[in-house]
Structures are given as C-alpha cells and as structure tokens.
Design a protein around this motif. Structure first.
Motif, PDB file in Angstrom:
ATOM      1  N   LEU A 106       0.854  -1.183   0.000  1.00 30.39           N
ATOM      2  CA  LEU A 106       0.000   0.000   0.000  1.00 30.39           C
ATOM      3  C   LEU A 106       0.891   1.235   0.000  1.00 30.39           C
ATOM      4  O   LEU A 106       1.853   1.314   0.775  1.00 30.39           O
ATOM      5  CB  LEU A 106      -0.912   0.017   1.234  1.00 30.39           C
ATOM      6  CG  LEU A 106      -1.917  -1.132   1.360  1.00 30.39           C
ATOM      7  CD1 LEU A 106      -2.649  -1.047   2.687  1.00 30.39           C
ATOM      8  CD2 LEU A 106      -2.912  -1.114   0.205  1.00 30.39           C
ATOM      9  N   TRP A 107       0.559   2.200  -0.843  1.00 26.13           N
ATOM     10  CA  TRP A 107       1.339   3.426  -0.976  1.00 26.13           C
ATOM     11  C   TRP A 107       0.491   4.616  -0.549  1.00 26.13           C
ATOM     12  O   TRP A 107      -0.739   4.607  -0.690  1.00 26.13           O
ATOM     13  CB  TRP A 107       1.802   3.618  -2.420  1.00 26.13           C
ATOM     14  CG  TRP A 107       2.782   2.589  -2.885  1.00 26.13           C
ATOM     15  CD1 TRP A 107       2.520   1.277  -3.191  1.00 26.13           C
ATOM     16  CD2 TRP A 107       4.181   2.772  -3.074  1.00 26.13           C
ATOM     17  NE1 TRP A 107       3.673   0.642  -3.562  1.00 26.13           N
ATOM     18  CE2 TRP A 107       4.718   1.532  -3.511  1.00 26.13           C
ATOM     19  CE3 TRP A 107       5.050   3.859  -2.942  1.00 26.13           C
ATOM     20  CZ2 TRP A 107       6.065   1.361  -3.806  1.00 26.13           C
ATOM     21  CZ3 TRP A 107       6.390   3.689  -3.234  1.00 26.13           C
ATOM     22  CH2 TRP A 107       6.889   2.458  -3.654  1.00 26.13           C
ATOM     23  N   LYS A 108       1.177   5.654  -0.075  1.00 24.57           N
ATOM     24  CA  LYS A 108       0.483   6.821   0.472  1.00 24.57           C
ATOM     25  C   LYS A 108       1.232   8.091   0.082  1.00 24.57           C
ATOM     26  O   LYS A 108       2.464   8.144   0.161  1.00 24.57           O
ATOM     27  CB  LYS A 108       0.405   6.695   2.000  1.00 24.57           C
ATOM     28  CG  LYS A 108      -0.235   7.861   2.724  1.00 24.57           C
ATOM     29  CD  LYS A 108      -0.248   7.562   4.226  1.00 24.57           C
ATOM     30  CE  LYS A 108      -0.792   8.711   5.035  1.00 24.57           C
ATOM     31  NZ  LYS A 108      -0.798   8.404   6.496  1.00 24.57           N
ATOM     32  N   LEU A 109       0.487   9.098  -0.360  1.00 21.42           N
ATOM     33  CA  LEU A 109       1.057  10.395  -0.728  1.00 21.42           C
ATOM     34  C   LEU A 109       0.534  11.446   0.237  1.00 21.42           C
ATOM     35  O   LEU A 109      -0.687  11.574   0.431  1.00 21.42           O
ATOM     36  CB  LEU A 109       0.677  10.748  -2.165  1.00 21.42           C
ATOM     37  CG  LEU A 109       1.301  12.015  -2.767  1.00 21.42           C
ATOM     38  CD1 LEU A 109       2.818  11.869  -2.851  1.00 21.42           C
ATOM     39  CD2 LEU A 109       0.708  12.282  -4.147  1.00 21.42           C
ATOM     40  N   THR A 110       1.443  12.204   0.860  1.00 22.90           N
ATOM     41  CA  THR A 110       1.071  13.166   1.897  1.00 22.90           C
ATOM     42  C   THR A 110       1.611  14.545   1.559  1.00 22.90           C
ATOM     43  O   THR A 110       2.787  14.694   1.215  1.00 22.90           O
ATOM     44  CB  THR A 110       1.633  12.734   3.266  1.00 22.90           C
ATOM     45  OG1 THR A 110       1.158  11.432   3.589  1.00 22.90           O
ATOM     46  CG2 THR A 110       1.222  13.702   4.355  1.00 22.90           C
ATOM     47  N   PHE A 111       0.748  15.560   1.668  1.00 21.72           N
ATOM     48  CA  PHE A 111       1.159  16.963   1.578  1.00 21.72           C
ATOM     49  C   PHE A 111       0.693  17.667   2.847  1.00 21.72           C
ATOM     50  O   PHE A 111      -0.491  17.609   3.205  1.00 21.72           O
ATOM     51  CB  PHE A 111       0.531  17.654   0.365  1.00 21.72           C
ATOM     52  CG  PHE A 111       1.094  17.217  -0.946  1.00 21.72           C
ATOM     53  CD1 PHE A 111       2.278  17.747  -1.422  1.00 21.72           C
ATOM     54  CD2 PHE A 111       0.432  16.272  -1.705  1.00 21.72           C
ATOM     55  CE1 PHE A 111       2.798  17.328  -2.636  1.00 21.72           C
ATOM     56  CE2 PHE A 111       0.940  15.849  -2.919  1.00 21.72           C
ATOM     57  CZ  PHE A 111       2.132  16.381  -3.385  1.00 21.72           C
ATOM     58  N   ARG A 112       1.637  18.307   3.537  1.00 22.09           N
ATOM     59  CA  ARG A 112       1.298  19.101   4.715  1.00 22.09           C
ATOM     60  C   ARG A 112       1.917  20.485   4.533  1.00 22.09           C
ATOM     61  O   ARG A 112       3.111  20.603   4.275  1.00 22.09           O
ATOM     62  CB  ARG A 112       1.816  18.449   5.987  1.00 22.09           C
ATOM     63  CG  ARG A 112       1.430  19.198   7.260  1.00 22.09           C
ATOM     64  CD  ARG A 112       2.009  18.518   8.511  1.00 22.09           C
ATOM     65  NE  ARG A 112       1.609  19.198   9.723  1.00 22.09           N
ATOM     66  CZ  ARG A 112       0.524  18.910  10.428  1.00 22.09           C
ATOM     67  NH1 ARG A 112      -0.255  17.918  10.028  1.00 22.09           N
ATOM     68  NH2 ARG A 112       0.228  19.583  11.526  1.00 22.09           N
ATOM     69  N   ILE A 129      -4.047  14.027   1.864  1.00 24.28           N
ATOM     70  CA  ILE A 129      -3.470  12.686   1.797  1.00 24.28           C
ATOM     71  C   ILE A 129      -4.226  11.851   0.765  1.00 24.28           C
ATOM     72  O   ILE A 129      -5.463  11.843   0.749  1.00 24.28           O
ATOM     73  CB  ILE A 129      -3.522  11.992   3.174  1.00 24.28           C
ATOM     74  CG1 ILE A 129      -2.652  12.752   4.180  1.00 24.28           C
ATOM     75  CG2 ILE A 129      -3.085  10.535   3.076  1.00 24.28           C
ATOM     76  CD1 ILE A 129      -2.750  12.218   5.595  1.00 24.28           C
ATOM     77  N   ILE A 130      -3.480  11.164  -0.075  1.00 19.17           N
ATOM     78  CA  ILE A 130      -4.058  10.163  -0.974  1.00 19.17           C
ATOM     79  C   ILE A 130      -3.562   8.813  -0.485  1.00 19.17           C
ATOM     80  O   ILE A 130      -2.361   8.520  -0.544  1.00 19.17           O
ATOM     81  CB  ILE A 130      -3.658  10.405  -2.433  1.00 19.17           C
ATOM     82  CG1 ILE A 130      -4.096  11.800  -2.880  1.00 19.17           C
ATOM     83  CG2 ILE A 130      -4.282   9.342  -3.335  1.00 19.17           C
ATOM     84  CD1 ILE A 130      -3.644  12.169  -4.283  1.00 19.17           C
ATOM     85  N   ASP A 131      -4.468   8.006   0.013  1.00 21.93           N
ATOM     86  CA  ASP A 131      -4.108   6.699   0.572  1.00 21.93           C
ATOM     87  C   ASP A 131      -4.381   5.607  -0.459  1.00 21.93           C
ATOM     88  O   ASP A 131      -5.256   5.742  -1.310  1.00 21.93           O
ATOM     89  CB  ASP A 131      -4.918   6.434   1.834  1.00 21.93           C
ATOM     90  CG  ASP A 131      -4.113   5.671   2.869  1.00 21.93           C
ATOM     91  OD1 ASP A 131      -3.086   5.077   2.486  1.00 21.93           O
ATOM     92  OD2 ASP A 131      -4.500   5.665   4.044  1.00 21.93           O
ATOM     93  N   ASN A 132      -3.609   4.496  -0.331  1.00 19.00           N
ATOM     94  CA  ASN A 132      -3.699   3.405  -1.307  1.00 19.00           C
ATOM     95  C   ASN A 132      -3.552   3.982  -2.716  1.00 19.00           C
ATOM     96  O   ASN A 132      -4.408   3.813  -3.589  1.00 19.00           O
ATOM     97  CB  ASN A 132      -5.027   2.660  -1.155  1.00 19.00           C
ATOM     98  CG  ASN A 132      -5.054   1.342  -1.895  1.00 19.00           C
ATOM     99  OD1 ASN A 132      -4.081   0.947  -2.541  1.00 19.00           O
ATOM    100  ND2 ASN A 132      -6.169   0.653  -1.825  1.00 19.00           N
ATOM    101  N   LEU A 133      -2.449   4.666  -2.913  1.00 21.34           N
ATOM    102  CA  LEU A 133      -2.208   5.458  -4.120  1.00 21.34           C
ATOM    103  C   LEU A 133      -2.360   4.645  -5.405  1.00 21.34           C
ATOM    104  O   LEU A 133      -2.854   5.155  -6.419  1.00 21.34           O
ATOM    105  CB  LEU A 133      -0.798   6.060  -4.041  1.00 21.34           C
ATOM    106  CG  LEU A 133      -0.374   7.019  -5.134  1.00 21.34           C
ATOM    107  CD1 LEU A 133      -1.256   8.259  -5.135  1.00 21.34           C
ATOM    108  CD2 LEU A 133       1.090   7.405  -4.958  1.00 21.34           C
TER     109      LEU A 133
END
Length: 649
Positions: free
Chosen positions: A595-601, A613-617
């Motif tokens: 499982l991949w995850k993309l995070t912007f804060r 956040i985009i989860d399960n990219l």
C-alpha cells in the motif's frame, strides 16, 4: 545460530561504510552546518525501557521512538494507523465479530502491553485492548520496546511494550483545533487540545470525536469473502491531566478520562464505555533520589442494543484498582530502582456461566540496577516476582541488558524473561460461540513464559557535503524467543456436565526468531529517507490461528521533503508505503500486497496547517476479503486543517 546472526548484523551495518567514509571527506564548513543537526532524535529522553529517564542513545534496550513531529506528519487517527505506517513486522487485522486483532513479531495482542503515561488499560475483546481508546490528539511521543519486558512491567509484557506519553506544553497557554474528512466511510474526525501553564499549575485537556459510516466491501452475492462490510460507528475520547507543583521538588498529578464507542451492526449496535481516573505524586527527595506513588482506577464496559433497547445478554464489565510505588536513587552514574504494585481485578461477563463475576489480586515487587563502570559500557539488571491469587501462581522474571559504545558502532545485547498469567476469562469461561462451538475455561492453567535473546548493532553519524550532507542512522537487530506454556485452545471431547467444544490449555515449544533492519537519512536541504525491513520465522505452526497469521517478510519506507520556505510557509511532502508478504498458514489468507500513500502538509500562516493525503495510491483491492486482508476498496483521499490558536495572536 548466534555466530551467523552476528555476521549478518555486522555486514548489514558495514555495507555503507566505504560510501560513508568517502562522503565524509569534506571541509570544516560542513561540520559547522551539521552541528546540532540530529535527525535520529538520539538525545530525546525515553522512560519505557528502564522506567527511568535516559537519552535514547544511552538506552541498553532497543527502543523505537515516534516523536511528536512524526505523529503530526502521519496524521494518524489512532495508534493502529501510526504503528502500521512506522513499524514493519506489525499488523492489525480483523477477528471474529470484526474486533481488532494485533500481531507484533509473532505475538498476539494479549502478549503486548499497551500503556498510557505508564498506566495499564482495563478491558479486552478477543484478547486485545480496545485500540480505539488510544487516540493521539495530545500524544507527545510513543515509545516501543520489542521483546520481553516482564521484569519491569509484569504480565502481558511477554512480547513488548507500547507506551503513549502525553505532550506537555511549556507555553503559558496553547489551544490546538483540528478537523479531518476522509472519503472512505465519510469519516469525520474533530479534535481539540487545550493547555494552560503557570508557575505551579499545568492543565492539559483533550477531546476527539469521530464518526464513520459502514463501508461496503463486497456484494451480497460474494460467497468467498469472509468480510463484506466494515461497520461504522461513533467514537468520543475526552481526557484531562492536571499537575500542581506545591514545591519545587514535588508534583501532584490528577487525571481522568471518558471513552465512548458504538459499532453499528446490521441488526444490533454494540456500545463500549470506559471511565478512568488516577492520582500520582512525584517527590524529588534529593537531587539524586526520587519517589513516585500512584493510584489508578479503570472501568471498561460493553453492552448490546437491539432497536435501541439494551438486551443484557452481552454485558461485560472489567474494573481495575492499582496501587504503585517506585523509588529511584543514583550514586554517580549508577542507579538503583525499586518498585511494587498491587492490583485488584474484577470481571463480570456474558462469557461466564449465568453472568457470574470473578476477581483476583496480584502483587509484585521488582528491582533494577543501572551500572555504568565506563563511559563506553552500560549494564542494566532487573529482577521481579509476581503473585496472582486466582491461580495461586508465582512468576519470577529477570532481564540483563548491556550496551557497548565501540566507535563507530553501538552494540546492544540482552536476555529477558517474559510471562503472562492466565486471565480470569481463560480460567472461568463457559461460552457458546454463536452456536459454532462451546469454549471452556481451565482454572489449572500455568502462566505463559518466554525467554528472549536479542543482539543489535547501531551506527550513527554525519555525511559532509554541500548538497547531500546530513545525518544517518543504520540499525540491525536480531532476536530469538523460546515461548513456553503458551495458552491456547484444544479440542474438548465433552463429559457428563459439558458438551464437546474447545478448552484452554498450555502448549510448549513455540520458537520465534527474526531480524529487523532499518536505515534513516536526512540531508540539510530537507530531503529524508527511511526504510525498515522485518524477517519473522515461527517454528511451531500451531501458533497460527484463523485470525492471526504472522507474515515472514514485511517492510515500510518513506521518502520526504521537509522545508521551511519562509516565516509564513512550510512544506512537507512524502511518499510512503508498506509491504506485507503472504502468510505461511494452513488457513485461507490474503496474499502479498503493498500500500502506498502520498502526503502533503503545509503550514500556510501562523500555525494554520493543511493536510492532503491520498491513501492506497495505486488502488490496490483484494480479490477476496479474508480476516487479514487490507480493508480497502481502492484509492481514498482525506483533507484536514489544524489551528494553533495562540500562534494566530
């Protein structure tokens, strides 16, 4: 085996040595830039491994620290989200009735002790505490110690300890508000953390409320999947921690909390409540001696409602009263710790005959000596004795941990004994499991015991260079557990008074071994890399269960960029993931997956943070949903905002 393990660990920590040596041949200018730069938080103070404050770099027992900054970056809703993203070899899956089950390095939830500020939690479901109680709204850090820790913490610390420690603000006042929406299940999470601080008083109040709708996974015509929906519900966590300093050397701490959760099923709702409170005094008798006394109470209740009416056929109540004393004194660099605990444990449950109640008293005393004969050598020895009234069992456990600082390596080696006394449920259960079979308790059960051996190598340092200069940490650790008298179930043929089914029993000969590898690297320009891998081997196949199958290989990774652009704007971006191999089990299980995850804060202005956040990219979706499948229907997204109100003014 030990020789091979040593060679593997030495090779793992030495692979990058030529590259590191080559990269460190730069000038004094890079040295000055790296001064004070500490990506690995080695100077952070931790308490869980030895029950005394020590810098992380000086702890002789391998300890994983998850800092406040890491908690905020993951934007985890609860402890499950945080631990699975940060640690390989750990998996939360579903158990019967869709309760949560834990597997950490081959040990189930009843062998891992979860603490909040060092205090135990009452109540369990399917041998696991209610992990929904462990929200992270006001968490300052999380400390994880893998391996047996019963010599300091007693029962349930057979496989490790996870301690969530409250954040304490030093500001006169601090108010943080946050809200997050997640597309899966239309989940809303809203929280507040309020701190006030004066010369003598400190108050921390936190509250978190979460609602989520039922998430359909499969159609009603899917006959192969074991799970078809993820039940929705509502959760409320509220906590207060008040500290008063009547004198410079004395602190009095009062705490209280309330927890409420509903799980909405097709034909009924399950309700969960918890009330806890505690008082603690911390007295610095002298600059080198300290005394801690505390009392804590925790009550965890469960009930079932059908069409809004309580049925009373699934009532459950567990109440614990705990008295605790801890004395620590130092002579130079050496320290002595002596402690004792008294606990009264009461349980009434529908799983007992006619809802009968049972109780027991447990008493323990322990001692630990922290010996530092040389700056490069630390030896910590612990011994503990526990007594449990219900089973009339005594358990003596010990731990010996050593640390050698032989530059450039730090070497940690330890032996630790673990034990878990049979619970009241395991001794007295008489439960009809949904008409499938009867499960019976066994009052003659012996305590579980484990013998844990571990060896760890760590190398930390700086790489000089204008572009990719930074700090790195390499760690390799191996462990071996011999698990004796494990409490499990076996077939019961029935007799004149009881029908056939399953009965709790002890089994011997379970062996668990594994290897952990990790690398962390952060450059001065803000780029960071972390990756961890876990190999796990279990020699006794009966440790498998229908709901809890260890995976031989797992890994986590993160590549991120963390940079302050100007005084009003800060950016954090990361791509992270986790991999789990297919369990080697005789039961139906899910296959390998990642499982991949993309995070912007972004900090956009004066304490205002925006998370996307985009989860399960990559949109992974299991073909068949087993108990340990990833509970996802594909790609999801979430967005959140948080305010530090005091920064606005």
């Amino acid at each position: 085996m030990t020789g091979s393990l040593c060679r593997i660990l030495l090779i793992s920590c030495g692979l990058l040595s030529p590259l590191i040596a080559q990269s460190t041949e730069s000038g004094e200018q890079a040295d000055s830039l790296l001064a004070g730069f500490d990506m690995t938080a080695l100077d952070e103070i931790v308490v869980t491994a030895t029950r005394t404050p020590k810098a992380l770099k000086d702890v002789p027992v391998v300890t994983r620290l998850i800092t406040t900054d890491e908690i905020r970056k993951t934007d985890a809703t609860n402890i499950q989200d945080l631990l699975t993203e940060e640690l390989p070899g750990l998996e939360f899956s579903f158990a019967m009735s869709q309760e949560t089950s834990l597997n950490m390095s081959g040990f189930g939830g009843n062998a891992i002790l979860f603490l909040v500020d060092g205090e135990r939690l009452a109540g369990e479901t399917m041998d696991n505490v209610d992990y929904n109680r462990l929200n992270l709204t006001n968490a300052g850090r999380v400390e994880i110690v893998k391996g047996a820790s019963s010599a300091l913490y007693g029962a349930n610390a057979v496989g490790g300890v996870v301690n969530i420690i409250t954040r304490e603000s030093r500001d006169p006042w601090r108010v943080s508000l946050s809200s997050r929406y997640r597309s899966a299940g239309n989940e809303w999470r809203t929280g507040a953390d309020i701190n006030f601080n004066s010369a003598r008083w400190n108050s921390n109040t936190s509250i978190q409320h979460t609602t989520v709708s039922t998430i359909p996974l499969t159609s009603a015509f899917d006959t192969e999947s074991r799970i078809h929906d993820i039940y929705g519900g509502e959760t409320l966590n509220a906590r207060e921690r008040l500290t008063w300093r009547p004198a410079d050397n004395l602190r009095l701490i009062a705490r209280g909390s309330y927890f409420y959760r509903t799980s909405n099923r097709a034909n009924y709702d399950d309700h969960y409540n918890d009330y806890s409170a505690g008082l603690k005094s911390v007295w610095d008798i002298t600059p080198t001696a300290n005394m801690e006394l505390s009392y804590s109470f925790d009550r965890y209740d469960k009930a079932r409602y059908v069409r809004g009416q309580r049925t009373h056929d699934h009532d459950y109540s567990n109440r614990q009263h705990i008295l605790h004393a801890l004395f620590t004194t130092f002579s130079g660099a050496n320290g002595l710790t002596i402690g004792a605990d008294f606990m009264h444990d009461y349980l009434t449950t529908y799983q007992f005959i006619n809802g009968k109640d049972h109780s027991q008293v447990s008493v323990d005393i322990f001692a630990q000596y922290d010996y530092n004969p040389r700056p490069w050598l630390n030896i910590v020895a612990s011994l503990r004795d526990d007594y449990f009234s219900a089973s009339s069992n005594n358990a003596l456990t010990a731990r010996l941990a050593t640390m050698f600082k032989l530059r450039p390596l730090t070497i940690r080696a330890s032996y630790a004994g673990g034990f878990r006394a049979p619970t009241l449920k395991e001794m007295y259960m008489s439960f009809d499991m949904a008409g499938i079979q009867m499960i019976y308790g066994n009052p003659n059960l012996k305590p579980e015991r484990s013998h844990n051996f571990s060896l760890a190598l760590e190398r930390n340092g700086n790489i000089r260079g204008a572009r990719f200069g930074g700090a790195y940490s390499l760690t390799a650790s191996g462990y071996y557990n011999y698990y004796d008298s494990r409490i499990t179930t076996e077939d019961y043929p029935g007799d004149d008074t009881r029908e056939e089914g399953a009965i709790y029993c002890n089994e011997d000969g379970v062996r668990v071994s594994g290897l952990d590898l990790s690398i962390r690297y952060r450059t001065l320009m803000g780029l960071g890399l972390s990756a961890s891998y876990n190999y796990l081997h279990i020699s006794h196949r009966s440790i498998d269960s229908q709901f809890n199958q260890p995976r031989p290989h797992s890994a986590t990774w993160r590549l991120d960029y963390d940079r302050t652009i100007n005084r009003h704007y800060k950016l954090y971006a990361a791509i992270s993931g986790r991999y789990l191999a297919k369990p080697q089990s005789r039961y139906e299980t899910d296959g390998a997956y990642s499982l991949w995850k993309l995070t912007f804060r972004q900090t956009v202005w004066k304490g205002i943070d925006i998370n996307i956040i985009i989860d399960n990219l990559l949109g992974y979706k299991p073909e068949i949903y087993y108990w340990n499948s990833a509970p996802t229907t594909g790609r999801t997204w979430s967005a959140g905002i948080s305010f530090d109100v005091n920064d606005l003014f």
